[in-house]
Design a protein around this motif. Structure first.
Motif, PDB file in Angstrom:
ATOM      1  N   ALA A 156      56.723  98.284 -41.052  1.00 14.53           N
ATOM      2  CA  ALA A 156      56.667  98.897 -42.419  1.00 14.53           C
ATOM      3  C   ALA A 156      58.005  99.380 -42.822  1.00 14.53           C
ATOM      4  N   PHE A 157      58.012  99.750 -43.974  1.00 12.13           N
ATOM      5  CA  PHE A 157      59.246 100.508 -44.603  1.00 12.13           C
ATOM      6  C   PHE A 157      59.530 101.683 -43.803  1.00 12.13           C
ATOM      7  N   THR A 158      60.634 101.825 -43.139  1.00 15.95           N
ATOM      8  CA  THR A 158      61.287 102.902 -42.425  1.00 15.95           C
ATOM      9  C   THR A 158      62.745 103.287 -42.854  1.00 15.95           C
ATOM     10  N   LEU A 159      63.045 104.771 -42.902  1.00 17.18           N
ATOM     11  CA  LEU A 159      64.354 104.831 -42.842  1.00 17.18           C
ATOM     12  C   LEU A 159      64.816 106.047 -42.096  1.00 17.18           C
ATOM     13  N   GLU A 160      66.042 105.885 -41.513  1.00 15.90           N
ATOM     14  CA  GLU A 160      66.253 106.725 -40.217  1.00 15.90           C
ATOM     15  C   GLU A 160      66.609 107.994 -40.935  1.00 15.90           C
ATOM     16  N   ASN A 161      66.993 108.447 -42.124  1.00  9.68           N
ATOM     17  CA  ASN A 161      67.189 109.667 -42.573  1.00  9.68           C
ATOM     18  C   ASN A 161      67.082 109.737 -44.078  1.00  9.68           C
ATOM     19  N   VAL A 162      67.011 110.892 -44.795  1.00  9.73           N
ATOM     20  CA  VAL A 162      66.682 111.099 -46.309  1.00  9.73           C
ATOM     21  C   VAL A 162      67.939 110.238 -46.752  1.00  9.73           C
ATOM     22  N   VAL A 163      67.415 109.682 -47.888  1.00 14.49           N
ATOM     23  CA  VAL A 163      68.678 109.130 -48.676  1.00 14.49           C
ATOM     24  C   VAL A 163      68.616 109.467 -50.003  1.00 14.49           C
ATOM     25  N   PRO A 164      69.596 109.366 -50.869  1.00 16.10           N
ATOM     26  CA  PRO A 164      69.679 109.833 -52.280  1.00 16.10           C
ATOM     27  C   PRO A 164      69.282 108.514 -52.966  1.00 16.10           C
ATOM     28  N   TRP A 165      68.157 108.866 -53.767  1.00  9.58           N
ATOM     29  CA  TRP A 165      67.622 107.763 -54.547  1.00  9.58           C
ATOM     30  C   TRP A 165      66.900 108.280 -55.731  1.00  9.58           C
ATOM     31  N   GLY A 166      67.625 107.996 -56.720  1.00 14.50           N
ATOM     32  CA  GLY A 166      67.128 108.615 -58.119  1.00 14.50           C
ATOM     33  C   GLY A 166      66.019 107.972 -58.791  1.00 14.50           C
ATOM     34  N   ARG A 167      65.301 108.798 -59.672  1.00 16.59           N
ATOM     35  CA  ARG A 167      64.225 108.321 -60.432  1.00 16.59           C
ATOM     36  C   ARG A 167      64.723 108.730 -61.944  1.00 16.59           C
ATOM     37  N   THR A 168      64.121 107.945 -63.005  1.00 22.78           N
ATOM     38  CA  THR A 168      64.348 108.170 -64.418  1.00 22.78           C
ATOM     39  C   THR A 168      63.448 109.361 -64.691  1.00 22.78           C
ATOM     40  N   PHE A 169      63.672 109.731 -66.216  1.00 21.22           N
ATOM     41  CA  PHE A 169      62.985 110.689 -66.693  1.00 21.22           C
ATOM     42  C   PHE A 169      61.566 110.380 -66.926  1.00 21.22           C
ATOM     43  N   GLU A 170      61.552 108.913 -67.404  1.00 19.83           N
ATOM     44  CA  GLU A 170      60.235 108.342 -67.860  1.00 19.83           C
ATOM     45  C   GLU A 170      59.390 108.196 -66.381  1.00 19.83           C
ATOM     46  N   GLU A 171      59.921 107.974 -65.219  1.00 22.18           N
ATOM     47  CA  GLU A 171      59.251 107.990 -63.966  1.00 22.18           C
ATOM     48  C   GLU A 171      58.831 109.506 -63.631  1.00 22.18           C
ATOM     49  N   TYR A 172      59.573 110.460 -63.916  1.00 23.17           N
ATOM     50  CA  TYR A 172      59.062 111.857 -63.512  1.00 23.17           C
ATOM     51  C   TYR A 172      58.026 112.328 -64.606  1.00 23.17           C
ATOM     52  N   THR A 173      57.930 111.934 -65.814  1.00 19.33           N
ATOM     53  CA  THR A 173      56.807 112.444 -66.678  1.00 19.33           C
ATOM     54  C   THR A 173      55.514 111.745 -66.068  1.00 19.33           C
ATOM     55  N   ALA A 174      55.557 110.516 -65.751  1.00 17.17           N
ATOM     56  CA  ALA A 174      54.385 109.736 -65.174  1.00 17.17           C
ATOM     57  C   ALA A 174      53.849 110.335 -63.796  1.00 17.17           C
ATOM     58  N   MET A 175      54.875 110.576 -63.075  1.00 14.31           N
ATOM     59  CA  MET A 175      54.572 110.823 -61.640  1.00 14.31           C
ATOM     60  C   MET A 175      54.048 112.119 -61.524  1.00 14.31           C
ATOM     61  N   PHE A 176      54.598 112.896 -62.538  1.00 15.06           N
ATOM     62  CA  PHE A 176      53.870 114.564 -62.371  1.00 15.06           C
ATOM     63  C   PHE A 176      53.162 114.763 -63.612  1.00 15.06           C
ATOM     64  N   ALA A 177      52.724 113.767 -64.307  1.00 12.32           N
ATOM     65  CA  ALA A 177      51.784 114.125 -65.401  1.00 12.32           C
ATOM     66  C   ALA A 177      52.307 115.115 -66.457  1.00 12.32           C
ATOM     67  N   LEU A 178      53.552 114.997 -66.748  1.00 12.36           N
ATOM     68  CA  LEU A 178      54.212 116.122 -67.579  1.00 12.36           C
ATOM     69  C   LEU A 178      53.929 115.899 -69.215  1.00 12.36           C
ATOM     70  N   ASP A 179      53.330 116.574 -69.793  1.00 11.83           N
ATOM     71  CA  ASP A 179      53.055 116.206 -71.260  1.00 11.83           C
ATOM     72  C   ASP A 179      54.117 117.294 -71.984  1.00 11.83           C
TER      73      ASP A 179
END
Length: 229
Positions: free
Chosen positions: A2-25
């Motif tokens: 399965a998908f694994t990472l050894e450490n937390v990595v910086p990986w940015g999302r877009t404004f459009e993803e944020y509004t959808a992920m968090f149901a921001l109106d």
């Protein structure tokens, strides 16, 4: 594997993803928003350009723009290769291909980097990390946490999750966390314990379906709405 990472990595999302992920109106976007663990996301840059009231907190903001870009570049090949090997763990609709994913992440990074020097000078990018935030009680209306809590459940235990969520509740009466899956697209091992712990403290937490799914089965956020003391 399965998908694994050894450490937390910086990986940015877009404004459009944020509004959808968090149901921001539109009403949400007019409120004071804290993004915790935003990393090189372009949400802050886009919302600030639209006149929004937003602050991002992440330990990576102790570094320069060039250093952050270098850290993303270091992680890029690893994350993309893990995604390629585990493509079955993802839903390829909103993001139709691995190439589109890479393009979207680099676009978010460019938007962040263009805004970062000015935004840091304005206090919109604060070097800080959970579970201890340098903000007064009730500093924000909404606190968001994207792709950190729950996602990195193998790296951070239940106590860390509880302390972090209580800290987010200290600074905002509306806390939203996405996703509720950990790496590997499986439900977080800490979710049941978190729900029980919050209930024990008199905090009502709800799991709400949102209009975003990239990790397969990852279309829900945890939302805690409460009255600030």
């Amino acid at each position: 594997m399965a998908f694994t990472l050894e450490n937390v990595v910086p990986w940015g999302r877009t404004f459009e993803e944020y509004t959808a992920m968090f149901a921001l109106d539109d009403a949400d976007l007019e409120k004071a928003i804290l993004g915790c663990g935003d990393g090189p996301a372009s949400f802050n840059a886009t919302l600030a350009a639209r006149g929004g009231n937003v602050v991002s907190a992440d330990p990576v903001y102790s570094f320069s723009a060039q250093e952050i870009a270098g850290r993303v570049e270091e992680a890029f090949d690893t994350v993309m290769e893990q995604t390629r090997r585990n493509a079955h763990e993802f839903v390829w609709s909103h993001i139709p291909s691995l190439e589109a994913l890479g393009s979207m992440r680099m676009s978010a990074l460019r938007g962040f980097l263009a805004d970062y020097p000015q935004g840091r000078a304005q206090g919109r990018y604060v070097p800080a990390q959970l579970p201890c935030l340098p903000f007064a009680d009730g500093s924000f209306d909404i606190a968001l946490c994207s792709h950190f809590l729950f996602l990195y459940s193998p790296h951070f235990d239940l106590e860390f999750h509880m302390r972090s969520l209580l800290e987010l509740c200290r600074v905002a009466p509306d806390v939203r966390v996405f996703p509720l899956l950990e790496l590997g697209a499986v439900p977080s091992r800490h979710l049941d314990g978190v729900l029980a712990g919050l209930a024990d403290r008199g905090l009502h937490a709800a799991i709400e379906t949102v209009g975003y799914e990239f990790q397969r089965g990852g279309n829900a956020m945890l939302r805690i709405k409460h009255l600030l003391k």
